[in-house]
Design a protein around this motif. Structure first.
Motif, short mmCIF file in Angstrom:
data_model
loop_
_atom_site.label_atom_id
_atom_site.label_comp_id
_atom_site.label_asym_id
_atom_site.label_seq_id
_atom_site.Cartn_x
_atom_site.Cartn_y
_atom_site.Cartn_z
N LEU A 1 0.82 -1.22 0.00
CA LEU A 1 0.00 0.00 0.00
C LEU A 1 0.85 1.26 0.00
O LEU A 1 0.50 2.26 -0.64
CB LEU A 1 -0.93 0.02 1.22
N ASP A 2 1.95 1.23 0.73
CA ASP A 2 2.79 2.42 0.92
C ASP A 2 3.71 2.70 -0.26
O ASP A 2 3.93 3.85 -0.64
CB ASP A 2 3.62 2.20 2.20
N ARG A 3 4.26 1.65 -0.84
CA ARG A 3 5.28 1.82 -1.89
C ARG A 3 4.78 2.63 -3.09
O ARG A 3 5.48 3.53 -3.56
CB ARG A 3 5.76 0.44 -2.35
N PRO A 4 3.58 2.34 -3.62
CA PRO A 4 3.11 3.14 -4.76
C PRO A 4 3.00 4.63 -4.44
O PRO A 4 3.28 5.47 -5.29
CB PRO A 4 1.73 2.54 -5.06
N LEU A 5 2.62 4.97 -3.20
CA LEU A 5 2.53 6.37 -2.79
C LEU A 5 3.92 7.01 -2.81
O LEU A 5 4.11 8.10 -3.35
CB LEU A 5 1.93 6.47 -1.39
N LEU A 6 4.88 6.33 -2.21
CA LEU A 6 6.22 6.90 -2.08
C LEU A 6 6.96 7.01 -3.40
O LEU A 6 7.87 7.83 -3.54
CB LEU A 6 7.05 6.05 -1.10
N LEU A 7 6.57 6.21 -4.37
CA LEU A 7 7.20 6.28 -5.69
C LEU A 7 6.43 7.19 -6.65
O LEU A 7 6.75 7.25 -7.84
CB LEU A 7 7.35 4.88 -6.28
N GLY A 8 5.41 7.87 -6.14
CA GLY A 8 4.67 8.83 -6.94
C GLY A 8 3.70 8.23 -7.93
O GLY A 8 3.27 8.89 -8.87
N ARG A 9 3.33 6.98 -7.71
CA ARG A 9 2.44 6.29 -8.66
C ARG A 9 0.97 6.51 -8.34
O ARG A 9 0.11 6.31 -9.19
CB ARG A 9 2.76 4.79 -8.66
N ILE A 10 0.68 6.89 -7.09
CA ILE A 10 -0.69 7.17 -6.69
C ILE A 10 -0.71 8.45 -5.85
O ILE A 10 0.31 8.86 -5.28
CB ILE A 10 -1.33 6.01 -5.89
N SER A 11 -1.88 9.06 -5.75
CA SER A 11 -2.06 10.26 -4.93
C SER A 11 -2.38 9.86 -3.49
O SER A 11 -2.68 8.69 -3.20
CB SER A 11 -3.21 11.10 -5.49
N ARG A 12 -2.40 10.84 -2.61
CA ARG A 12 -2.79 10.58 -1.22
C ARG A 12 -4.24 10.10 -1.14
O ARG A 12 -4.58 9.24 -0.33
CB ARG A 12 -2.61 11.84 -0.38
N GLU A 13 -5.09 10.62 -2.01
CA GLU A 13 -6.49 10.18 -2.03
C GLU A 13 -6.60 8.72 -2.45
O GLU A 13 -7.39 7.95 -1.87
CB GLU A 13 -7.30 11.06 -2.99
N GLN A 14 -5.82 8.32 -3.43
CA GLN A 14 -5.83 6.92 -3.85
C GLN A 14 -5.26 6.02 -2.77
O GLN A 14 -5.71 4.88 -2.60
CB GLN A 14 -5.03 6.77 -5.15
N TRP A 15 -4.28 6.52 -2.05
CA TRP A 15 -3.73 5.77 -0.92
C TRP A 15 -4.81 5.54 0.13
O TRP A 15 -4.98 4.42 0.63
CB TRP A 15 -2.56 6.54 -0.33
N ALA A 16 -5.59 6.58 0.43
CA ALA A 16 -6.67 6.45 1.41
C ALA A 16 -7.69 5.41 0.95
O ALA A 16 -8.18 4.60 1.75
CB ALA A 16 -7.36 7.80 1.62
N GLU A 17 -8.00 5.40 -0.34
CA GLU A 17 -8.94 4.42 -0.88
C GLU A 17 -8.42 3.00 -0.69
O GLU A 17 -9.18 2.09 -0.33
CB GLU A 17 -9.19 4.70 -2.36
N MET B 1 -6.09 8.61 8.99
CA MET B 1 -4.72 8.17 8.82
C MET B 1 -3.96 9.07 7.84
O MET B 1 -2.86 9.54 8.13
CB MET B 1 -4.72 6.72 8.31
N THR B 2 -4.55 9.32 6.71
CA THR B 2 -3.83 10.03 5.64
C THR B 2 -3.88 11.54 5.78
O THR B 2 -3.15 12.25 5.08
CB THR B 2 -4.40 9.64 4.27
N ARG B 3 -4.73 12.03 6.68
CA ARG B 3 -4.84 13.48 6.89
C ARG B 3 -4.55 13.87 8.34
O ARG B 3 -5.03 14.91 8.81
CB ARG B 3 -6.24 13.96 6.49
N SER B 4 -3.76 13.08 9.02
CA SER B 4 -3.41 13.42 10.41
C SER B 4 -2.68 14.75 10.44
O SER B 4 -1.82 15.03 9.60
CB SER B 4 -2.50 12.33 11.00
N PRO B 5 -3.00 15.61 11.39
CA PRO B 5 -2.31 16.91 11.49
C PRO B 5 -0.85 16.71 11.86
O PRO B 5 -0.47 15.72 12.49
CB PRO B 5 -3.07 17.63 12.60
#
Length: 211
Positions: A55-71, A93-97
């Motif tokens: 779940l985390d790797r695609p986000l960190l490599l710029g393949r998905i957005s934060r919204e897609q990560w949340a999904e 989780m994805t919008r923690s301050p």
């Protein structure tokens, strides 16, 4: 603090390459923890899923957005726990301050003012610039090397090469600071001096030569 030993000189480094999360930026997960309690989940369940490699790797490599990560987090919560609050948990989780550690920021600004090149080297999402702006840190570093922009993440040696090049310094003239030991060890293997960060005193000690 864990720091590799090198010969003492007047100025042993030309650049500081510094991690962002858990060194400069810290998250408040209290709202997420409260939601997990309401859902009957152990505290940390959502984060464990969110930061799993699949779940985390695609986000960190710029393949998905934060919204897609949340999904993807919400989907896994539904699959693994039949959790009705899955989207609420994923959003928390994805919008923690988050806030910046003022002490660390001050030390880094001082290092840059003393003439060291400062490069942030972070495994981050595509919206990192917005996060830096929210913390008032757009002017903190000379350069920002983000995994999502470069398409490569720590501890891959390539990201260390990119960071050293941006700093304009040879690896052996770079001080690398990170809270994750595996990232520090990779930097040391690349020829840098590494500091395993646990608190501001670790950074102060590594930069004591500037005093």
């Amino acid at each position: 603090m864990t720091i590799t030993e090198r010969p003492v000189s007047e100025r042993p480094f030309d650049a500081v390459l510094c991690d962002l999360d858990n060194v400069i930026r810290f998250y408040d997960s209290s709202a997420l923890a409260a939601l997990e309690r309401l859902a009957g989940l152990h505290e940390g369940t959502t984060a464990k899923l969110a930061f799993s490699p699949e779940l985390d790797r695609p986000l960190l490599l710029g393949r998905i957005s934060r919204e897609q990560w949340a999904e993807s987090i919400a989907e896994r919560l539904r699959e693994d726990f039949a959790e009705a609050r899955s989207w609420e948990l994923a959003e928390a989780m994805t919008r923690s301050p988050f806030t910046a550690d003022g002490t660390v920021v001050s030390v880094l600004r001082g290092a840059r003012a003393a003439g060291l090149s400062l490069v942030l080297v972070t495994n981050a999402a595509l919206d990192l610039d917005e996060d830096l702006a929210a913390m008032g840190l757009t002017d903190l570093a000379d350069h920002v090397v983000s995994s999502a922009r470069e398409g490569v993440a720590k501890p891959d040696p390539e990201i260390y090469a990119i960071a050293a090049a941006r700093a304009g310094a040879a690896p052996e003239r770079c001080l690398f600071v990170d809270d994750r030991l595996e990232n520090v060890e990779a930097a040391v293997a690349f020829g840098m001096t590494g500091v395993h960060y646990r608190g501001p005193d670790d950074l102060r000690a590594a930069l004591a030569f500037l005093s």
